[in-house]
Design a protein around this motif. Structure first.
Motif, PDB file in Angstrom:
ATOM      1  N   GLU A   1      17.280 -34.745 -17.984  1.00 26.31           N
ATOM      2  CA  GLU A   1      18.266 -35.591 -18.635  1.00 26.31           C
ATOM      3  C   GLU A   1      17.570 -36.754 -19.325  1.00 26.31           C
ATOM      4  N   PRO A   2      18.190 -37.314 -20.360  1.00 20.37           N
ATOM      5  CA  PRO A   2      17.642 -38.506 -20.994  1.00 20.37           C
ATOM      6  C   PRO A   2      17.537 -39.655 -19.992  1.00 20.37           C
ATOM      7  N   GLY A   3      16.391 -40.343 -20.057  1.00 21.08           N
ATOM      8  CA  GLY A   3      16.213 -41.510 -19.207  1.00 21.08           C
ATOM      9  C   GLY A   3      15.902 -41.218 -17.765  1.00 21.08           C
ATOM     10  N   LYS A   4      15.738 -39.936 -17.400  1.00 25.48           N
ATOM     11  CA  LYS A   4      15.438 -39.573 -16.012  1.00 25.48           C
ATOM     12  C   LYS A   4      13.994 -39.065 -15.908  1.00 25.48           C
ATOM     13  N   SER A   5      13.386 -39.307 -14.757  1.00 27.42           N
ATOM     14  CA  SER A   5      11.995 -38.900 -14.559  1.00 27.42           C
ATOM     15  C   SER A   5      11.829 -37.387 -14.593  1.00 27.42           C
ATOM     16  N   SER A   6      12.927 -36.646 -14.346  1.00 27.60           N
ATOM     17  CA  SER A   6      12.847 -35.182 -14.334  1.00 27.60           C
ATOM     18  C   SER A   6      12.419 -34.618 -15.685  1.00 27.60           C
TER      19      SER A   6
ATOM     20  N   ALA B   1      26.328 -25.878 -17.095  1.00 30.38           N
ATOM     21  CA  ALA B   1      26.659 -26.717 -15.943  1.00 30.38           C
ATOM     22  C   ALA B   1      26.255 -28.174 -16.139  1.00 30.38           C
ATOM     23  N   TYR B   2      26.130 -28.624 -17.390  1.00 29.77           N
ATOM     24  CA  TYR B   2      25.924 -30.048 -17.650  1.00 29.77           C
ATOM     25  C   TYR B   2      27.248 -30.815 -17.609  1.00 29.77           C
ATOM     26  N   GLY B   3      28.349 -30.105 -17.523  1.00 26.42           N
ATOM     27  CA  GLY B   3      29.653 -30.744 -17.387  1.00 26.42           C
ATOM     28  C   GLY B   3      30.331 -30.996 -18.719  1.00 26.42           C
TER      29      GLY B   3
ATOM     30  N   ASP C   1      25.274 -35.899 -28.774  1.00 25.55           N
ATOM     31  CA  ASP C   1      24.062 -36.706 -28.727  1.00 25.55           C
ATOM     32  C   ASP C   1      23.107 -36.190 -27.653  1.00 25.55           C
ATOM     33  N   GLU C   2      23.655 -35.879 -26.486  1.00 25.78           N
ATOM     34  CA  GLU C   2      22.813 -35.357 -25.409  1.00 25.78           C
ATOM     35  C   GLU C   2      22.308 -33.951 -25.758  1.00 25.78           C
TER      36      GLU C   2
END
Length: 640
Positions: A367-372, A404-406, A412-413
């Motif tokens: 995801e944006p902004g996540k360490s993953s 399954a990102y909802g 944008d995402e």
């Protein structure tokens, strides 16, 4: 930009061929009609999609059935409409997932073809003692005792490896033991059906439902021969005239030896198994394999992780022999590609059997902004697939993405996720998923719908055209990259990967077989489509003696190898070894990603900002010439 005439490239870039367009997993999850099928294909066509994947999914009506005459009639309706429009079709080899069960028909044909596993029962004996133990796993008649091993317990759940010994038992499964002083642990290893299931296509065949289809033993060649016969062969019999033209590939989805779920009360952690598997493991190990089986569950000293790696390698080798390679050969023999992905994010090894290797990013794995997005196994998916494609000289590498990102997933995402993949080499997109129906709870089965049922569908053509242009740009050329990270192809490491991405130093992964198949020139290791000058060793696992020897030969030929590095000095060591192709001078550089691709004699640099803050600075490129900016979103080119 190189000196080549770029007029024809610009024209193709602005409106690429439809084959580079998105190909969604089109979920057939309700009572379909001819009109509904052709109408939704028309919607896909209008948004620039290149085709679609026919994906039987939970919610399919029993009137249609799976692999039934009505099912194949509707498949023909869809394929014929795709052919009329010049679109492509990918078939899906299962009902639900994971692959290999044919909605339980494999096990229905032969119950012994159900997925198997081994599990352990434990018994401890303190002090010098002689006696009898009857390890009883329960009333199931299908359990079989594989081995009983004893070892001296030197700490909690820790055995002395030098003390490991195999015990015998009689026809009543009575194990006799005679131990000297010490605390002893006996481990009875049993084989039996794993209890694993698959997700079927009917409402009552969902995970954890009592009617979920049983998973098949995909490590068993005869079971997989039957699977191919009742799925692949039937598709060909019904669609033969479209194979190699409209039907271009077969999708296989995360093959899993033990299946998805296990029955309640199943005894403890299980490991993949098939009859006679010990003989498959033995060539990978320099001691008696049977004696080391407790190391799958317990600490057996400094070689514990090594043995677990060997067992994992043997499982992957067996999967290649029984599942991946026969299906890959079937696809080649029928003029289509094998596509899809393996079960885990950090797997690359068996992707060599795919003509269009892939991975998946679902369930908000990055995801944006996540360490993953930069660390952990899921951060490796795109590079695993694109590296397999480079090593195998494959035209496409793919991703199943968005699933399954909802429903909160925004355009944008979506753009961010696409760029995350493109800069790592992905050049064909399988959106997950386009729902035929969102009736009742179908809207939440693996949300969101990324097609006609989403509020932003009228605007999706902007994203579709953008993706089609980038996929075209990253195809039919070559990645300009001279660095490889050497890692275990079945358990890739992300330590070096994270540093290289954050320092705009592009790379591919290479594993043991990749090294073995490479050739060596003066200071260069030629692996697939890549000419590599630098190897970075990152937790290589079980490479094999031949692969290790190739690394030595590479060094003798003048090649460079980095073994002793840290996350703080790796980027500098790479720069000292081979220089830089991209250099950023400015703020927020850790968020900048880059890849260099050469197509039609023209050098392209794809630059992606994975952060949310604007970048301000200067960038220096490793080539010289006239510079143009090609805007894939707006469909325009600009001369600087």
């Amino acid at each position: 930009m190189a000196h080549a005439d770029v007029t024809s490239l610009k024209k193709a870039f602005l409106d690429p061929a439809r084959e580079f367009g998105f190909m969604p997993l089109w979920c057939w999850n309700d009572d379909l009609t001819d009109k509904g099928i052709t109408g939704q294909i028309g919607e896909f066509y209008a948004k620039g999609f290149g085709g679609f994947i026919i994906h039987p999914r939970n919610g399919l009506s029993r009137r249609i059935g799976y692999l039934s005459p009505e099912f194949f009639r509707l498949v023909r309706v869809a394929v014929a409409e795709a052919a009329r429009l010049g679109m492509k079709v990918i078939l899906y080899d299962e009902a639900g997932y994971p692959a290999g069960s044919a909605r339980g028909q494999v096990v229905a044909q032969n119950p012994d073809w159900a997925a198997k596993s081994i599990f352990a029962m434990h018994h401890t004996v303190e002090g010098k003692r002689k006696g009898i133990w009857r390890p009883n796993p329960g009333r199931a008649l299908g359990y079989h005792l594989v081995k009983v091993i004893a070892g001296r317990e030197v700490a909690k759940d820790t055995l002395d490896p030098d003390s490991l010994r195999c015990l015998t038992w009689d026809d009543r499964e009575l194990v006799r033991y005679d131990f000297p002083e010490g605390n002893w642990r006996m481990v009875a290893v049993w084989e039996g059906h794993s209890g694993g299931t698959t997700r079927g296509v009917f409402e009552e065949e969902e995970d954890e439902h009592s009617l979920a289809p049983p998973a098949a033993d995909i490590m068993r060649p005869d079971a997989m021969e039957f699977f191919i016969r009742i799925t692949h062969d039937q598709y060909f019999a019904n669609l033969q005239e479209y194979f190699g033209t409209t039907v271009v590939a077969m999708f296989t989805d995360e093959p899993t030896p033990t299946g998805r779920m296990r029955a309640p009360g199943f005894r403890g952690p299980c490991k993949p198994w098939t009859p006679g598997f010990l003989e498959q493991v033995q060539p990978w190990w320099d001691e008696e394999v049977a004696r080391w089986l407790p190391a799958l569950w317990l600490d057996c000293g400094p070689r514990t992780e090594e043995f677990r790696g060997v067992y994992r390698k043997a499982v992957q080798q067996r999967l290649e022999e029984s599942f991946y390679r026969p299906i890959s050969k079937w696809c080649v023999d029928h003029d289509i590609a094998l596509t899809g992905h393996s079960a885990n994010s950090d797997e690359m090894g068996n992707l060599r059997n795919f003509q269009w290797p892939g991975q998946d990013i679902v369930w908000r794995m990055v995801e944006p902004g996540k360490s993953s997005a930069i660390t952990g196994p899921d951060s490796l998916t795109a590079k695993a697939a694109s590296s397999a494609a480079r090593l195998g000289r494959r035209r496409f590498n793919v991703v199943e993405v968005f699933g399954a990102y909802g429903w909160q997933l925004s355009l944008d995402e979506i753009k961010w996720l696409l760029d995350w993949h493109f800069v790592r080499g992905t050049n064909l997109i399988y959106p997950h998923a386009a729902f035929y129906s969102i009736r009742d709870r179908r809207a939440f089965e693996s949300e969101p719908d990324v097609a006609i049922n989403n509020v932003w569908w009228p605007y999706f053509g902007l994203i579709g055209d953008y993706g089609r242009r980038i996929c075209w740009l990253l195809s039919d050329g070559e990645q300009v990259c001279s660095t490889a990270v050497v890692s275990d192809g079945d358990l890739l490491s992300w330590q070096a990967s994270a540093v290289l991405h954050q320092n705009q130093q592009d790379f591919i992964f290479i594993d043991g077989p990749g090294l073995e198949n490479a050739t060596i020139g003066e200071g260069v290791l030629i692996a697939g489509a890549q000419q590599l000058q630098l190897l970075i060793i990152d937790r290589p696992g079980t490479l094999g003696a031949k692969a290790e020897a190739r690394i030595g030969e590479f060094v003798e030929a003048g090649g460079k190898v980095l073994r002793d590095w840290t996350k703080d000095n790796l980027a500098k060591q790479v720069t000292r070894a081979i220089g830089r192709d991209v250099e950023w001078q400015g703020d927020q550089g850790v968020d900048l990603r880059s890849t260099h691709y050469r197509k039609g004699g023209v050098d392209f640099y794809l630059l992606v900002n994975e952060g949310e803050a604007a970048l301000d600075g200067h960038i220096y490129l490793g080539i010289s010439g006239r510079i143009e900016r090609w805007d894939a979103y707006k469909g325009a080119t600009h001369l600087y």
